[in-house]
Write a protein that holds these residues in place. Structure first.
Motif, PDB file in Angstrom:
ATOM      1  N   LEU A   6      -1.376   4.507   1.140  1.00  0.00           N
ATOM      2  CA  LEU A   6      -1.288   4.924  -0.254  1.00  0.00           C
ATOM      3  C   LEU A   6      -0.478   3.923  -1.077  1.00  0.00           C
ATOM      4  N   LEU A   7       0.584   3.398  -0.521  1.00  0.00           N
ATOM      5  CA  LEU A   7       1.382   2.389  -1.216  1.00  0.00           C
ATOM      6  C   LEU A   7       0.546   1.146  -1.511  1.00  0.00           C
ATOM      7  N   ILE A   8      -0.208   0.690  -0.536  1.00  0.00           N
ATOM      8  CA  ILE A   8      -1.068  -0.487  -0.735  1.00  0.00           C
ATOM      9  C   ILE A   8      -2.133  -0.191  -1.793  1.00  0.00           C
ATOM     10  N   ALA A   9      -2.697   1.021  -1.745  1.00  0.00           N
ATOM     11  CA  ALA A   9      -3.684   1.415  -2.753  1.00  0.00           C
ATOM     12  C   ALA A   9      -3.063   1.396  -4.142  1.00  0.00           C
ATOM     13  N   GLY A  10      -1.825   1.853  -4.262  1.00  0.00           N
ATOM     14  CA  GLY A  10      -1.134   1.848  -5.545  1.00  0.00           C
ATOM     15  C   GLY A  10      -0.857   0.443  -6.042  1.00  0.00           C
ATOM     16  N   ILE A  11      -0.485  -0.443  -5.140  1.00  0.00           N
ATOM     17  CA  ILE A  11      -0.244  -1.836  -5.524  1.00  0.00           C
ATOM     18  C   ILE A  11      -1.539  -2.485  -6.000  1.00  0.00           C
ATOM     19  N   LEU A  12      -2.630  -2.171  -5.324  1.00  0.00           N
ATOM     20  CA  LEU A  12      -3.924  -2.696  -5.764  1.00  0.00           C
ATOM     21  C   LEU A  12      -4.317  -2.110  -7.116  1.00  0.00           C
ATOM     22  N   GLU A  13      -3.900  -0.877  -7.385  1.00  0.00           N
ATOM     23  CA  GLU A  13      -4.174  -0.300  -8.702  1.00  0.00           C
ATOM     24  C   GLU A  13      -3.441  -1.085  -9.781  1.00  0.00           C
ATOM     25  N   ILE A  14      -2.211  -1.480  -9.491  1.00  0.00           N
ATOM     26  CA  ILE A  14      -1.474  -2.325 -10.431  1.00  0.00           C
ATOM     27  C   ILE A  14      -2.257  -3.614 -10.662  1.00  0.00           C
ATOM     28  N   GLY A  15      -2.757  -4.181  -9.565  1.00  0.00           N
ATOM     29  CA  GLY A  15      -3.521  -5.429  -9.656  1.00  0.00           C
ATOM     30  C   GLY A  15      -4.735  -5.312 -10.552  1.00  0.00           C
ATOM     31  N   TRP A  16      -5.494  -4.221 -10.404  1.00  0.00           N
ATOM     32  CA  TRP A  16      -6.685  -4.138 -11.253  1.00  0.00           C
ATOM     33  C   TRP A  16      -6.344  -3.768 -12.687  1.00  0.00           C
ATOM     34  N   ALA A  17      -5.287  -3.003 -12.891  1.00  0.00           N
ATOM     35  CA  ALA A  17      -4.900  -2.684 -14.269  1.00  0.00           C
ATOM     36  C   ALA A  17      -4.464  -3.951 -15.013  1.00  0.00           C
ATOM     37  N   LEU A  53      -3.088  13.308   3.662  1.00  0.00           N
ATOM     38  CA  LEU A  53      -2.136  13.729   2.631  1.00  0.00           C
ATOM     39  C   LEU A  53      -2.827  14.705   1.682  1.00  0.00           C
ATOM     40  N   PRO A  54      -2.068  15.613   1.091  1.00  0.00           N
ATOM     41  CA  PRO A  54      -2.682  16.502   0.097  1.00  0.00           C
ATOM     42  C   PRO A  54      -3.259  15.688  -1.070  1.00  0.00           C
ATOM     43  N   LEU A  55      -4.436  16.047  -1.510  1.00  0.00           N
ATOM     44  CA  LEU A  55      -5.126  15.301  -2.556  1.00  0.00           C
ATOM     45  C   LEU A  55      -4.293  15.172  -3.825  1.00  0.00           C
ATOM     46  N   GLY A  56      -3.751  16.277  -4.306  1.00  0.00           N
ATOM     47  CA  GLY A  56      -2.975  16.238  -5.541  1.00  0.00           C
ATOM     48  C   GLY A  56      -1.763  15.338  -5.433  1.00  0.00           C
ATOM     49  N   THR A  57      -1.090  15.413  -4.318  1.00  0.00           N
ATOM     50  CA  THR A  57       0.085  14.565  -4.093  1.00  0.00           C
ATOM     51  C   THR A  57      -0.324  13.095  -4.026  1.00  0.00           C
ATOM     52  N   ALA A  58      -1.337  12.795  -3.242  1.00  0.00           N
ATOM     53  CA  ALA A  58      -1.769  11.400  -3.079  1.00  0.00           C
ATOM     54  C   ALA A  58      -2.229  10.817  -4.414  1.00  0.00           C
ATOM     55  N   TYR A  59      -2.997  11.579  -5.159  1.00  0.00           N
ATOM     56  CA  TYR A  59      -3.503  11.068  -6.439  1.00  0.00           C
ATOM     57  C   TYR A  59      -2.359  10.834  -7.428  1.00  0.00           C
ATOM     58  N   ALA A  60      -1.430  11.782  -7.485  1.00  0.00           N
ATOM     59  CA  ALA A  60      -0.291  11.640  -8.398  1.00  0.00           C
ATOM     60  C   ALA A  60       0.574  10.440  -8.021  1.00  0.00           C
ATOM     61  N   VAL A  61       0.815  10.244  -6.746  1.00  0.00           N
ATOM     62  CA  VAL A  61       1.620   9.102  -6.299  1.00  0.00           C
ATOM     63  C   VAL A  61       0.872   7.798  -6.576  1.00  0.00           C
ATOM     64  N   TRP A  62      -0.414   7.766  -6.299  1.00  0.00           N
ATOM     65  CA  TRP A  62      -1.242   6.574  -6.544  1.00  0.00           C
ATOM     66  C   TRP A  62      -1.202   6.177  -8.008  1.00  0.00           C
ATOM     67  N   THR A  63      -1.447   7.142  -8.891  1.00  0.00           N
ATOM     68  CA  THR A  63      -1.428   6.824 -10.320  1.00  0.00           C
ATOM     69  C   THR A  63      -0.009   6.496 -10.793  1.00  0.00           C
TER      70      THR A  63
END
Length: 104
Positions: A6-17, A53-63
């Motif tokens: 999830l952390l890596i996914a979040g970092i990649l989200e920063i990259g695409w934003a 991981l719970p969907l709501g938690t994972a999505y909130a942490v990712w965003t």
């Protein structure tokens, strides 16, 4: 392992934003390829993380990771304004991410 994914996914989200700024409306080839690749990989890793991981938690942490990282890099790379209110709001997001991690 799901939290690392999830952390890596979040970092990649920063990259695409941030990458969106460099694509110039998707008119520049290489920034567009890197941005779209980052988008796809970020969502794939988010999908892997929600297996355990719970969907709501994972999505909130990712965003949240994406939001905080994008705000910070917007300040550093693009000279976006730094105000106490803005930093306070980012702090609230970080606190929320931490709280969700503690209860998951």
């Amino acid at each position: 392992m799901a939290w690392i994914t999830l952390l890596i996914a979040g970092i990649l989200e920063i990259g695409w934003a941030i990458g969106l700024k460099y694509t110039d409306g998707f008119t520049r080839f290489m920034p567009t390829v890197l941005t779209v690749g980052s988008m796809v990989l970020s969502i794939m890793l988010l999908g892997m993380a929600v297996r355990s991981l719970p969907l709501g938690t994972a999505y909130a942490v990712w965003t949240g990771i994406g939001t905080v990282g994008t705000v910070v890099l917007g300040i550093v790379l693009f000279g976006e304004p730094v105000t106490a209110v803005r930093l306070g709001c980012v702090g609230l997001i970080v606190a929320g991410i931490g709280g969700l991690k503690l209860i998951a």
